[in-house]
Design an enzyme around this catalytic site. Structure first.
Site, short mmCIF file in Angstrom:
data_model
loop_
_atom_site.label_atom_id
_atom_site.label_comp_id
_atom_site.label_asym_id
_atom_site.label_seq_id
_atom_site.Cartn_x
_atom_site.Cartn_y
_atom_site.Cartn_z
N CYS A 70 -1.49 -2.21 -16.36
CA CYS A 70 -1.72 -1.27 -15.34
C CYS A 70 -0.98 -1.63 -13.99
O CYS A 70 -1.37 -0.89 -13.02
CB CYS A 70 -3.39 -0.82 -15.31
SG CYS A 70 -4.28 -2.15 -14.74
N HIS A 102 0.61 -1.27 -0.08
CA HIS A 102 -0.18 0.15 -0.18
C HIS A 102 0.88 1.17 0.19
O HIS A 102 0.64 2.22 -0.93
CB HIS A 102 -0.93 -0.01 1.29
CG HIS A 102 -1.86 1.06 1.26
ND1 HIS A 102 -1.58 2.39 2.19
CD2 HIS A 102 -2.93 1.46 0.77
CE1 HIS A 102 -2.48 3.13 2.17
NE2 HIS A 102 -3.34 2.75 1.12
C1 PEP Z 1 -2.83 -5.03 -9.92
O1 PEP Z 1 -3.15 -6.09 -9.12
O2 PEP Z 1 -1.77 -5.16 -10.87
C2 PEP Z 1 -3.68 -3.66 -9.81
C3 PEP Z 1 -3.15 -2.49 -10.60
O3 PEP Z 1 -4.48 -3.40 -8.92
P1 PEP Z 1 -4.17 -3.14 -7.32
O4 PEP Z 1 -2.70 -2.83 -7.35
O5 PEP Z 1 -4.90 -2.00 -6.95
O6 PEP Z 1 -4.63 -4.62 -6.58
#
Ligand code: PEP
Ligand code: MG
Length: 850
Positions: free
Chosen positions: A800, A424
């Site tokens: 992403c 996080h």
């Molecule tokens: C991922 O899991 O790659 C993603 C972009 O989502 P998050 O980091 O919010 O889980």
């Protein structure tokens, strides 16, 4: 000698190349071709030097015979890349009693003694490997000092100082060749990226004495400032000196061009200075690089001894490349290839100054670049209080949770004990450009005593000042000297050139209007991931969110969601307006709901009061919602399927914002992304309900709009079953954070604890959350892309996850034919440059017929 590939006189046509004789030899050949006054030079190849290290000497007489009989010589290293270092130069080889007498007669005894003494001392230390302390008793200058030095040598070495120039030269070559093979030299250069078998060449050059009658001396000159890259004649000149003496801190060197602060070479020897400037400009134009010119003056006669690439800060690196291209010396493509993407990332943030003293008290993962100094605070609310007082602070947490977001915004940097590159703190830190070090597990975080205990046992209390270096992963005691971020017009120009050449789109992950502004300023081509949950942590919304979570019935929940709707609508309207028609991809709510609930007793009591519920009810509900493995629990689309009201509210907010933002501009076409999908039916169900909301909004407002629905491929099953899923979608975006977590069965929040052991022992070559695992996770990406594309030709493909901004991931996505990568806003410039470099490399390979 001439054209002997191993021991060759440096002439315009000699067979000399970087990879056989090293950069210095090649540079000298270029200077010779430019007809510059370079002293006669012989270059020894890597092979020749390797043989010397093994004891197989070249024909030393043949080398010596290339020079006038009375010449003094120097030997300098010539490695393939100057950054890899090499043994120090040895000057004045050939000095002996006979030469001493000649020089004393022609230059005076003082100059002759200085030259001979220098040679004896450097030979003793660099060649005979004697202890430099042995010359501590040399107290006098001139002829007496020389006698003392020779005496000290003979006493220590128990042999007379060698007088035969060929013998001296052979010993120098041997010692330099062997020094290159020494363990410390090897480790040092490997740390700078040299291959294990990196070669060393040597150049033997006739000395321009720099000591003697008339205007004699030595110095260096360059045409730019190392820090800014702006044109500025920089360097020093020292009369009666050799080598790089002029650069020594306590030397009495003079300025080069006229300077109000003191004497200059321009005044001492105007014609020499003018010629020097001219030579430097010619070198810049023909060597196609900003060069530092090493020169000597011998009785008014200028010699160019060497040219080395000017050392440069990140800002100067960009400006130099851009200016060379603007002056038509290199092409724009070459300018782009000359700037490391890493350099840009350094430019975008304040950094610890390279010359700052570093008192390292801990180390962790360099999770978000840049550096900041501040007082230690242990909670998000202290961070906010500190910000309100105007005091910079560093938020120190075991790990951060969504509850800390406001504290993170208030802090100048974040340090956590746990967590990895996708934890996080790391994700938020990169998103908002906040320096961040995570997983500093060698430090101890004692929150109850409000102490941070350094790796070496030093104790830091709340309020003590530390510095976080998110670029290196170090935690430093006290305030460090900083270098400011430096975005100038050269940076913008380079970015524009990158955009002209690259062939993959770059979007940004942006959750808030502030992120979107950063993304837009860095010319992101849209938002590739808006994590909507981050919008609910605002203090005004958190309580409403919690009320929604506590709602007993679907009807109650809808009622609370009604209150969240206008807030979300406002969020999306702002994002759409800020992005001015560029695509915005909104991910529906992803995290498990209990992440929004308070973990500690105080927070739970406050919540009970706010919701007018007994505390026991609150604690019971919270414990009932807790999961053993929340990352694999009720989150993502599973929430969408089981509590559809949340996604319906979000879809309505998106569509209403779409119509709102389309009022005064081009029609907005929002992208809606469903997270954590693993089965086609999940998509079917969510699509049905979103389509229904779209129809309702169209009917209510009597206006039409389009939208694109897509799936975030972040479970292995979604990648494998992409053919089932793609027909419902306009796009698939690979979430490589969760995909990596699930492909490896490796918790993204806990891997930091053992990742360094794993990398050190070679289990993983890199942290897979940091550098995309192109083999395993990459295969899932490839399979997902191929199957998705086969089932739905023309489907948009992207990535992403946090890997999106890394040059290696961009290369992978380009090769796999993806349409765009999306990364944190501050990575956008790095990604634009990296993408351009890939396109240029491809063009070069094609034109070379590879
Ligand atoms: C991922 O899991 O790659 C993603 C972009 O989502 P998050 O980091 O919010 O889980
Ligand atoms: Mg995810």
């Amino acid at each position: 000698m001439q054209n002997n590939p191993n021991t060759t006189l440096v002439t315009p046509a000699a067979p000399i190349a970087n990879h056989t004789h090293g950069g210095r030899a090649k540079c000298l050949q270029r200077l010779v071709r430019l007809d510059l006054p370079v002293p006669r030079t012989v270059a020894l190849s890597f092979d020749a030097v390797q043989r010397i290290a093994r004891g197989e000497m070249p024909d030393i007489q043949a080398i010596v015979s290339q020079f006038p009989a009375d010449a003094l010589l120097c030997v300098r290293p010539s490695s393939e890349d100057p950054d890899w270092g090499g043994p120090g130069a040895v000057l004045n080889i050939g000095m002996n009693d006979a030469r001493y007498s000649d020089l004393a007669a022609s230059l005076g005894e003082e100059a002759a003694s200085a030259i001979f003494t220098r040679f004896v001392q450097s030979y003793a230390v660099d060649v005979a490997r004697l202890d430099p302390d042995m010359f501590d008793d040399v107290t006098e200058d001139g002829a007496r000092g020389l006698q003392q030095s020779l005496y000290a040598y003979e006493a220590e070495y128990e042999e007379p100082f060698p007088s035969d120039p060929a013998e001296q030269l052979a010993a120098v070559l041997k010692s330099m060749a062997r020094a290159w093979d020494g363990t410390s030299a090897r480790l040092l250069r490997q740390a700078k990226g040299a291959p294990a078998d990196a070669g060393l060449g040597l150049v033997v050059q006739e000395m321009a004495l720099g000591v003697g009658r008339g205007q004699s001396g030595s110095g260096v000159l360059q045409l730019v400032n190392n820090e800014t890259g702006l044109p500025q004649i920089t360097g020093r000149y020292l009369s009666q000196s050799q080598g790089r003496d002029a650069l020594e801190a306590d030397s009495e060197a003079v300025y080069l061009s006229k300077d109000p602060r003191g004497t200059s070479l321009e005044e001492l020897a105007p014609e020499v200075f003018a010629a020097l400037k001219e030579h430097a400009a010619l070198m810049r134009a023909k060597l196609r690089e900003e060069m530092q010119v090493e020169f000597a003056i011998e009785d008014g006669r200028l010699c160019i001894l060497d040219g080395v690439r000017v050392t440069r800060s990140s800002q100067a690196a960009v400006r130099i490349a851009v200016r060379l291209a603007e002056d038509g010396i290199i092409t724009r493509a070459e300018a782009l290839m000359r700037v490391q993407p890493r350099t840009l990332s350094e430019l975008l943030h304040r950094q610890v100054s390279p010359d700052a003293r570093r008192d390292v008290i801990g180390r962790g993962i360099a999770a978000s670049p840049g550096a900041a100094t501040g007082q230690i605070v242990f909670t998000a609310s202290e961070a906010q209080a500190s910000a309100a007082r105007g005091d910079p602070c560093i938020l120190v947490r075991r790990e951060t949770s969504p509850e800390d977001i406001r504290g993170m915004h208030a802090a100048h940097a974040v340090l956590t004990e746990r967590g990895g590159i996708t934890s996080h703190a790391a994700v938020i830190g990169r998103g908002i450009g906040l320096p961040c070090v995570v997983g500093a597990s060698g430090m101890r975080f004692n929150r109850s005593k409000r102490q941070l205990i350094a790796e070496d046992g030093r104790v830091f209390e709340a309020g003590d000042v530390i510095t976080i270096d998110g670029t290196s992963g170090q935690v430093l005691a006290g305030a460090s000297k900083m270098r400011e971020a430096a975005l100038d017009e050269s940076f913008q120009t380079l970015m524009d050139w990158a955009d002209e050449l690259r062939d993959i789109d770059i979007r940004a992950n942006a959750d808030t209007p502030a992120d979107a502004r950063t993304a837009r300023n860095f010319a992101a081509q849209g938002i590739g991931l808006c994590r909507t949950e981050h919008m609910f942590f605002d203090s005004g919304r958190l309580t409403v969110m919690r009320e929604m979570i506590f709602a007993e019935t679907s009807q109650d929940r809808r009622a609370v969601l009604e209150r969240l709707l206008p807030m979300q609508r406002e969020d999306f309207t702002q994002l759409f307006s800020l992005m001015k028609g560029k695509p915005v991809c909104i991910r529906l709510f992803d995290p498990p709901l209990h992440e929004f609930l308070p973990a500690d007793r105080v927070g739970q009591r406050e919540l009970a009061e706010a919701l007018d519920l007994p505390l026991s009810d609150v604690t019971r509900r919270i414990s009932a919602m807790s999961e053993y493995n929340p990352m694999l629990g009720l989150r993502g689309v599973r929430l969408g399927v089981t509590i559809p009201e949340i996604y319906e509210m979000q879809a309505r907010a998106i569509f209403e914002a779409t119509l709102e933002a389309s009022k005064d501009g081009a029609a907005v076409v929002p992208e809606i992304m469903i997270p954590l999908v693993s089965a086609k039916r999940e998509v079917e169900l969510v699509k049905l309900s979103i389509d229904a909301v779209a129809a309702a909004v169209r009917a209510e407002q009597n206006k039409s709009f389009d939208y694109r629905l897509g799936v975030m491929v972040e479970t292995p099953r979604a990648a494998l079953r992409a053919a089932d899923i793609a027909p419902y979608c306009s796009f698939l975006s690979f979430g490589t954070n969760d995909l990596t977590q699930m492909a490896y069965g490796l918790s993204r929040d806990d891997a930091g604890r053992f990742m360094s052991d794993y990398v050190r022992q070679g289990v993983f070559s890199e942290d897979p959350f940091h550098v995309l695992d192109t083999e395993g996770v990459g295969e899932l990406l490839q399979v997902g892309a191929e199957r998705g594309r086969a089932a739905q030709p023309g489907i948009t493909l992207s990535i992403c996850g946090e890997h999106g901004g890394n040059p290696e991931s961009i290369a992978f996505c380009r090769d796999a034919g993806f349409d765009y990568v999306s990364c944190s806003p501050f990575r956008v410039p790095v990604a634009r440059l990296a993408a351009a470099q890939l396109a240029i490399s491809d063009q070069i390979s094609r034109s070379e017929g590879k």
